[in-house]
Motif scaffolding. Structure first.
Motif, PDB file in Angstrom:
ATOM      1  N   ALA A  60      -9.642  47.951  34.489  1.00  0.00           N
ATOM      2  CA  ALA A  60     -10.431  46.855  35.054  1.00  0.00           C
ATOM      3  C   ALA A  60     -10.087  45.567  34.317  1.00  0.00           C
ATOM      4  N   TRP A  61     -10.681  44.461  34.788  1.00  0.00           N
ATOM      5  CA  TRP A  61     -10.464  43.145  34.195  1.00  0.00           C
ATOM      6  C   TRP A  61     -11.828  42.505  33.976  1.00  0.00           C
ATOM      7  N   CYS A  62     -12.129  42.118  32.750  1.00  0.00           N
ATOM      8  CA  CYS A  62     -13.432  41.540  32.399  1.00  0.00           C
ATOM      9  C   CYS A  62     -13.539  40.107  32.923  1.00  0.00           C
ATOM     10  N   ASP A  63     -14.638  39.837  33.674  1.00  0.00           N
ATOM     11  CA  ASP A  63     -14.877  38.475  34.169  1.00  0.00           C
ATOM     12  C   ASP A  63     -16.231  37.933  33.691  1.00  0.00           C
ATOM     13  N   ALA A  64     -16.720  38.480  32.592  1.00  0.00           N
ATOM     14  CA  ALA A  64     -17.997  38.047  32.002  1.00  0.00           C
ATOM     15  C   ALA A  64     -17.718  37.020  30.904  1.00  0.00           C
ATOM     16  N   PRO A  65     -17.984  35.714  31.173  1.00  0.00           N
ATOM     17  CA  PRO A  65     -17.632  34.671  30.203  1.00  0.00           C
ATOM     18  C   PRO A  65     -18.230  34.868  28.806  1.00  0.00           C
ATOM     19  N   GLY A  66     -19.389  35.499  28.697  1.00  0.00           N
ATOM     20  CA  GLY A  66     -20.024  35.672  27.398  1.00  0.00           C
ATOM     21  C   GLY A  66     -19.536  36.876  26.610  1.00  0.00           C
ATOM     22  N   HIS A  67     -18.676  37.677  27.179  1.00  0.00           N
ATOM     23  CA  HIS A  67     -18.203  38.889  26.508  1.00  0.00           C
ATOM     24  C   HIS A  67     -16.925  38.596  25.722  1.00  0.00           C
ATOM     25  N   GLY A  68     -16.727  39.288  24.617  1.00  0.00           N
ATOM     26  CA  GLY A  68     -15.532  39.121  23.788  1.00  0.00           C
ATOM     27  C   GLY A  68     -14.238  39.498  24.485  1.00  0.00           C
ATOM     28  N   ALA A  69     -14.315  40.329  25.534  1.00  0.00           N
ATOM     29  CA  ALA A  69     -13.118  40.740  26.272  1.00  0.00           C
ATOM     30  C   ALA A  69     -12.905  39.893  27.528  1.00  0.00           C
ATOM     31  N   ALA A  87     -13.822  29.279  32.054  1.00  0.00           N
ATOM     32  CA  ALA A  87     -12.774  28.485  32.705  1.00  0.00           C
ATOM     33  C   ALA A  87     -12.020  29.265  33.775  1.00  0.00           C
ATOM     34  N   GLY A  88     -12.468  30.470  34.089  1.00  0.00           N
ATOM     35  CA  GLY A  88     -11.829  31.257  35.149  1.00  0.00           C
ATOM     36  C   GLY A  88     -11.063  32.437  34.601  1.00  0.00           C
ATOM     37  N   SER A  89     -11.068  33.504  35.369  1.00  0.00           N
ATOM     38  CA  SER A  89     -10.403  34.734  34.932  1.00  0.00           C
ATOM     39  C   SER A  89      -9.693  35.408  36.087  1.00  0.00           C
ATOM     40  N   ALA A  90      -8.811  36.332  35.740  1.00  0.00           N
ATOM     41  CA  ALA A  90      -8.127  37.210  36.703  1.00  0.00           C
ATOM     42  C   ALA A  90      -7.400  36.442  37.790  1.00  0.00           C
ATOM     43  N   ILE A  91      -6.534  35.515  37.393  1.00  0.00           N
ATOM     44  CA  ILE A  91      -5.696  34.834  38.369  1.00  0.00           C
ATOM     45  C   ILE A  91      -4.401  35.625  38.463  1.00  0.00           C
ATOM     46  N   PHE A  92      -4.240  36.278  39.608  1.00  0.00           N
ATOM     47  CA  PHE A  92      -3.109  37.168  39.845  1.00  0.00           C
ATOM     48  C   PHE A  92      -2.268  36.676  41.020  1.00  0.00           C
ATOM     49  N   LEU A  93      -1.035  37.114  41.050  1.00  0.00           N
ATOM     50  CA  LEU A  93      -0.173  37.039  42.227  1.00  0.00           C
ATOM     51  C   LEU A  93      -0.214  38.454  42.776  1.00  0.00           C
ATOM     52  N   HIS A  94      -0.734  38.641  43.994  1.00  0.00           N
ATOM     53  CA  HIS A  94      -0.939  39.996  44.499  1.00  0.00           C
ATOM     54  C   HIS A  94      -0.747  40.073  46.009  1.00  0.00           C
ATOM     55  N   VAL A  95      -1.033  41.216  46.591  1.00  0.00           N
ATOM     56  CA  VAL A  95      -0.874  41.462  48.021  1.00  0.00           C
ATOM     57  C   VAL A  95      -2.025  40.811  48.790  1.00  0.00           C
ATOM     58  N   ARG A 102     -19.555  47.916  30.306  1.00  0.00           N
ATOM     59  CA  ARG A 102     -20.893  47.440  30.691  1.00  0.00           C
ATOM     60  C   ARG A 102     -20.913  46.023  31.258  1.00  0.00           C
ATOM     61  N   ALA A 103     -20.063  45.157  30.766  1.00  0.00           N
ATOM     62  CA  ALA A 103     -20.083  43.761  31.222  1.00  0.00           C
ATOM     63  C   ALA A 103     -19.448  43.649  32.607  1.00  0.00           C
ATOM     64  N   SER A 104     -19.649  42.516  33.251  1.00  0.00           N
ATOM     65  CA  SER A 104     -19.097  42.266  34.580  1.00  0.00           C
ATOM     66  C   SER A 104     -17.569  42.393  34.553  1.00  0.00           C
ATOM     67  N   HIS A 105     -17.028  43.044  35.578  1.00  0.00           N
ATOM     68  CA  HIS A 105     -15.589  43.287  35.622  1.00  0.00           C
ATOM     69  C   HIS A 105     -15.141  43.507  37.062  1.00  0.00           C
ATOM     70  N   GLU A 106     -13.843  43.468  37.243  1.00  0.00           N
ATOM     71  CA  GLU A 106     -13.212  43.771  38.523  1.00  0.00           C
ATOM     72  C   GLU A 106     -12.298  44.966  38.296  1.00  0.00           C
ATOM     73  N   THR A 107     -12.413  45.984  39.142  1.00  0.00           N
ATOM     74  CA  THR A 107     -11.559  47.158  38.980  1.00  0.00           C
ATOM     75  C   THR A 107     -10.173  46.872  39.547  1.00  0.00           C
ATOM     76  N   LEU A 108      -9.159  47.463  38.934  1.00  0.00           N
ATOM     77  CA  LEU A 108      -7.787  47.264  39.387  1.00  0.00           C
ATOM     78  C   LEU A 108      -7.366  48.290  40.439  1.00  0.00           C
ATOM     79  N   ILE A 109      -8.174  49.303  40.649  1.00  0.00           N
ATOM     80  CA  ILE A 109      -7.930  50.247  41.751  1.00  0.00           C
ATOM     81  C   ILE A 109      -8.962  49.943  42.818  1.00  0.00           C
ATOM     82  N   ARG A 110      -8.482  49.564  43.991  1.00  0.00           N
ATOM     83  CA  ARG A 110      -9.356  49.130  45.075  1.00  0.00           C
ATOM     84  C   ARG A 110      -9.184  50.048  46.285  1.00  0.00           C
ATOM     85  N   ASP A 111     -10.110  49.922  47.222  1.00  0.00           N
ATOM     86  CA  ASP A 111     -10.015  50.697  48.463  1.00  0.00           C
ATOM     87  C   ASP A 111      -9.024  50.078  49.442  1.00  0.00           C
TER      88      ASP A 111
END
Length: 169
Positions: free
Chosen positions: A77-86, A126-134, A96-105
């Protein structure tokens, strides 16, 4: 270098150019901005280097990519919780913190590239998980990423190396 320019026909779509290759792409639901914030749904106007790549684990499609792709599994997964250390980092589930899973339906993360937006020099919120994807069929907007047809991304992948510059203008 990969150049991403807003389409003159639709502010939520782009024309992606890499040498002689030209593709259509989806942008964030808020278009392009130089003031990116967490959750705003915009694609950052920036020069971002490719830091890493990933693919859905277990797929048989060859990737013929210029860099080794990490095989994402159900615990990635990818952490998108600004207050978390990750914040804006790859994490393993359970998390436990907010995140986006990398395996999707869907197929969006069958192949993806992590762009250096707020990673090497990280600022909370300032933003997280900026990917080039499908992209989804029909190129509906993303949450801030740049998304291409699966076939087009596969065509582009041999030209992508660690450090390849993706310039959103």
């Amino acid at each position: 270098m990969i150049v991403v320019r807003r389409s003159p026909l639709d502010r939520l779509q782009a024309i992606v150019r890499c040498g002689p290759l030209v593709f259509r792409a989806a942008l964030g639901r808020g278009g392009i901005t130089s003031r990116k914030r967490e959750g705003d749904g915009v694609t950052p106007r920036a020069q971002m280097r490719v830091l890493a790549g990933f693919r859905r684990g277990g797929m048989l499609t060859t990737d013929r990519c210029g860099i080794a792709l990490f095989r994402a599994g159900p615990k990635d997964a990818w952490c998108d919780a600004p207050g978390h250390g990750a914040y804006n980092r790859h994490v393993r589930l359970p998390f436990r913190a907010s995140h986006e899973t990398l395996i999707r339906d869907d197929v969006l993360y069958d192949f993806g590239f992590v762009l250096d937006w707020n990673i090497v020099s990280r600022r909370r919120g300032a933003g997280s998980a900026i990917f080039l994807h499908v992209a989804r069929p029909g190129f509906p907007p993303t949450e801030g990423c740049v998304a291409l047809k699966r076939r087009d991304l596969l065509t582009l992948m041999p030209h992508i190396r660690r450090g390849t510059l993706v310039r959103v203008v």
